[in-house]
Motif scaffolding. Structure first.
Motif, PDB file in Angstrom:
ATOM      1  N   PHE A 171       0.799  -1.226   0.000  1.00 21.55           N
ATOM      2  CA  PHE A 171       0.000   0.000   0.000  1.00 21.55           C
ATOM      3  C   PHE A 171       0.835   1.282   0.000  1.00 21.55           C
ATOM      4  O   PHE A 171       0.310   2.358  -0.253  1.00 21.55           O
ATOM      5  CB  PHE A 171      -0.929   0.011   1.218  1.00 21.55           C
ATOM      6  N   GLY A 172       2.105   1.169   0.350  1.00 26.99           N
ATOM      7  CA  GLY A 172       2.976   2.333   0.447  1.00 26.99           C
ATOM      8  C   GLY A 172       3.006   2.860   1.869  1.00 26.99           C
ATOM      9  O   GLY A 172       2.057   2.663   2.633  1.00 26.99           O
ATOM     10  N   ALA A 173       4.109   3.531   2.220  1.00 30.86           N
ATOM     11  CA  ALA A 173       4.249   4.073   3.573  1.00 30.86           C
ATOM     12  C   ALA A 173       3.211   5.160   3.843  1.00 30.86           C
ATOM     13  O   ALA A 173       2.830   5.396   4.983  1.00 30.86           O
ATOM     14  CB  ALA A 173       5.657   4.627   3.779  1.00 30.86           C
ATOM     15  N   VAL A 174       2.773   5.834   2.785  1.00 30.26           N
ATOM     16  CA  VAL A 174       1.725   6.852   2.920  1.00 30.26           C
ATOM     17  C   VAL A 174       0.417   6.209   2.466  1.00 30.26           C
ATOM     18  O   VAL A 174       0.083   6.197   1.278  1.00 30.26           O
ATOM     19  CB  VAL A 174       2.065   8.107   2.091  1.00 30.26           C
ATOM     20  N   SER A 175      -0.279   5.620   3.422  1.00 33.42           N
ATOM     21  CA  SER A 175      -1.532   4.921   3.133  1.00 33.42           C
ATOM     22  C   SER A 175      -2.353   4.807   4.407  1.00 33.42           C
ATOM     23  O   SER A 175      -1.822   4.950   5.516  1.00 33.42           O
ATOM     24  CB  SER A 175      -1.246   3.514   2.574  1.00 33.42           C
ATOM     25  N   ASP A 176      -3.623   4.534   4.218  1.00 27.65           N
ATOM     26  CA  ASP A 176      -4.492   4.348   5.384  1.00 27.65           C
ATOM     27  C   ASP A 176      -4.081   3.122   6.186  1.00 27.65           C
ATOM     28  O   ASP A 176      -4.128   3.135   7.417  1.00 27.65           O
ATOM     29  CB  ASP A 176      -5.956   4.290   4.973  1.00 27.65           C
ATOM     30  N   VAL A 177      -3.645   2.072   5.496  1.00 27.13           N
ATOM     31  CA  VAL A 177      -3.257   0.836   6.182  1.00 27.13           C
ATOM     32  C   VAL A 177      -2.043   1.084   7.083  1.00 27.13           C
ATOM     33  O   VAL A 177      -2.017   0.666   8.245  1.00 27.13           O
ATOM     34  CB  VAL A 177      -2.954  -0.282   5.152  1.00 27.13           C
ATOM     35  N   VAL A 178      -1.038   1.770   6.563  1.00 24.53           N
ATOM     36  CA  VAL A 178       0.169   2.031   7.358  1.00 24.53           C
ATOM     37  C   VAL A 178      -0.127   3.019   8.485  1.00 24.53           C
ATOM     38  O   VAL A 178       0.355   2.843   9.606  1.00 24.53           O
ATOM     39  CB  VAL A 178       1.330   2.504   6.455  1.00 24.53           C
ATOM     40  N   ALA A 179      -0.951   4.029   8.238  1.00 27.45           N
ATOM     41  CA  ALA A 179      -1.325   4.953   9.315  1.00 27.45           C
ATOM     42  C   ALA A 179      -1.999   4.184  10.454  1.00 27.45           C
ATOM     43  O   ALA A 179      -1.698   4.415  11.633  1.00 27.45           O
ATOM     44  CB  ALA A 179      -2.244   6.054   8.790  1.00 27.45           C
ATOM     45  N   ARG A 180      -2.885   3.255  10.099  1.00 27.90           N
ATOM     46  CA  ARG A 180      -3.565   2.435  11.105  1.00 27.90           C
ATOM     47  C   ARG A 180      -2.556   1.586  11.881  1.00 27.90           C
ATOM     48  O   ARG A 180      -2.584   1.527  13.106  1.00 27.90           O
ATOM     49  CB  ARG A 180      -4.610   1.537  10.443  1.00 27.90           C
ATOM     50  N   GLU A 181      -1.664   0.923  11.159  1.00 21.29           N
ATOM     51  CA  GLU A 181      -0.674   0.071  11.822  1.00 21.29           C
ATOM     52  C   GLU A 181       0.278   0.891  12.686  1.00 21.29           C
ATOM     53  O   GLU A 181       0.735   0.424  13.727  1.00 21.29           O
ATOM     54  CB  GLU A 181       0.098  -0.761  10.792  1.00 21.29           C
ATOM     55  N   MET A 182       0.582   2.111  12.266  1.00 14.56           N
ATOM     56  CA  MET A 182       1.428   2.995  13.095  1.00 14.56           C
ATOM     57  C   MET A 182       0.720   3.323  14.406  1.00 14.56           C
ATOM     58  O   MET A 182       1.337   3.271  15.487  1.00 14.56           O
ATOM     59  CB  MET A 182       1.763   4.284  12.341  1.00 14.56           C
ATOM     60  N   ALA A 183      -0.551   3.665  14.347  1.00 14.18           N
ATOM     61  CA  ALA A 183      -1.305   4.010  15.562  1.00 14.18           C
ATOM     62  C   ALA A 183      -1.436   2.793  16.475  1.00 14.18           C
ATOM     63  O   ALA A 183      -1.251   2.893  17.695  1.00 14.18           O
ATOM     64  CB  ALA A 183      -2.677   4.562  15.190  1.00 14.18           C
ATOM     65  N   GLU A 184      -1.737   1.638  15.887  1.00 18.50           N
ATOM     66  CA  GLU A 184      -1.852   0.403  16.676  1.00 18.50           C
ATOM     67  C   GLU A 184      -0.499   0.024  17.284  1.00 18.50           C
ATOM     68  O   GLU A 184      -0.418  -0.388  18.445  1.00 18.50           O
ATOM     69  CB  GLU A 184      -2.394  -0.730  15.806  1.00 18.50           C
ATOM     70  N   GLY A 185       0.554   0.160  16.495  1.00 17.59           N
ATOM     71  CA  GLY A 185       1.892  -0.176  16.976  1.00 17.59           C
ATOM     72  C   GLY A 185       2.358   0.754  18.083  1.00 17.59           C
ATOM     73  O   GLY A 185       3.025   0.324  19.032  1.00 17.59           O
TER      74      GLY A 185
END
Length: 167
Positions: A80-94
């Motif tokens: 999805f790329g580092a700039v994506s909704d999926v990575v933003a979600r995983e960053m917040a969860e992490g």
């Protein structure tokens, strides 16, 4: 100055409200920043009393930092790329998983002036907020130069955080 005085006063008021609500709930906040490079954390901790509710911040500018410090999956970045909704979600969860906080906010985006693509132009920013009830991700397309995009990202993150912790 990155944030104009009038905006600074408004944001300071908002951060004060956020801090008061977090304290009232006994919650701690952590943040995970990429394109803002610590600007959000610097702003939050510029308010006296932030230690009552601010746990820690992760500045994860590189993909490796996102993977190593937050547990973002390499597969998500590749797909999805580092700039994506999926990575933003995983960053917040992490950020939540790797802290003692109850609430997290993450920012990933393209502040420019380089790095944009036709699919993800400069100004594309994803912000996620994780609270005990779940994670909300928002997509933004900001205009302006690098500093303006970073400032708008911080403002949007604070507004999203305020909206989510009131629920």
């Amino acid at each position: 100055m990155i944030i104009e005085k009038s905006h600074m006063e408004t944001l300071s008021t908002l951060v004060g409200k956020i801090g008061n609500l977090l304290k009232a709930r006994g919650w701690k906040l952590c943040i995970a920043e990429s394109c803002t490079g610590g600007l959000l954390g610097g702003f939050i901790t510029s308010i006296s009393g932030a230690s009552d509710y601010f746990d820690r911040g992760f500045i994860t500018y590189s993909n490796e930092a996102k993977i190593e410090l937050l547990g973002v999956s390499a597969q998500a970045i590749e797909t999805f790329g580092a700039v994506s909704d999926v990575v933003a979600r995983e960053m917040a969860e992490g950020a939540l998983k790797h802290s003692r906080a109850n609430v997290s906010i993450s920012i990933t985006g393209i502040a420019g002036p380089t790095g944009g693509t036709p699919h993800k132009p400069v100004g594309t920013v994803y912000i996620a907020c994780a609270i005990p009830e779940g994670v909300k991700v928002k997509h933004f397309k900001f205009d302006g130069n690098r500093e303006e995009i970073r400032r708008q990202s911080v403002e949007a993150a604070l507004v999203l955080l305020w909206e989510e912790i009131q629920t």
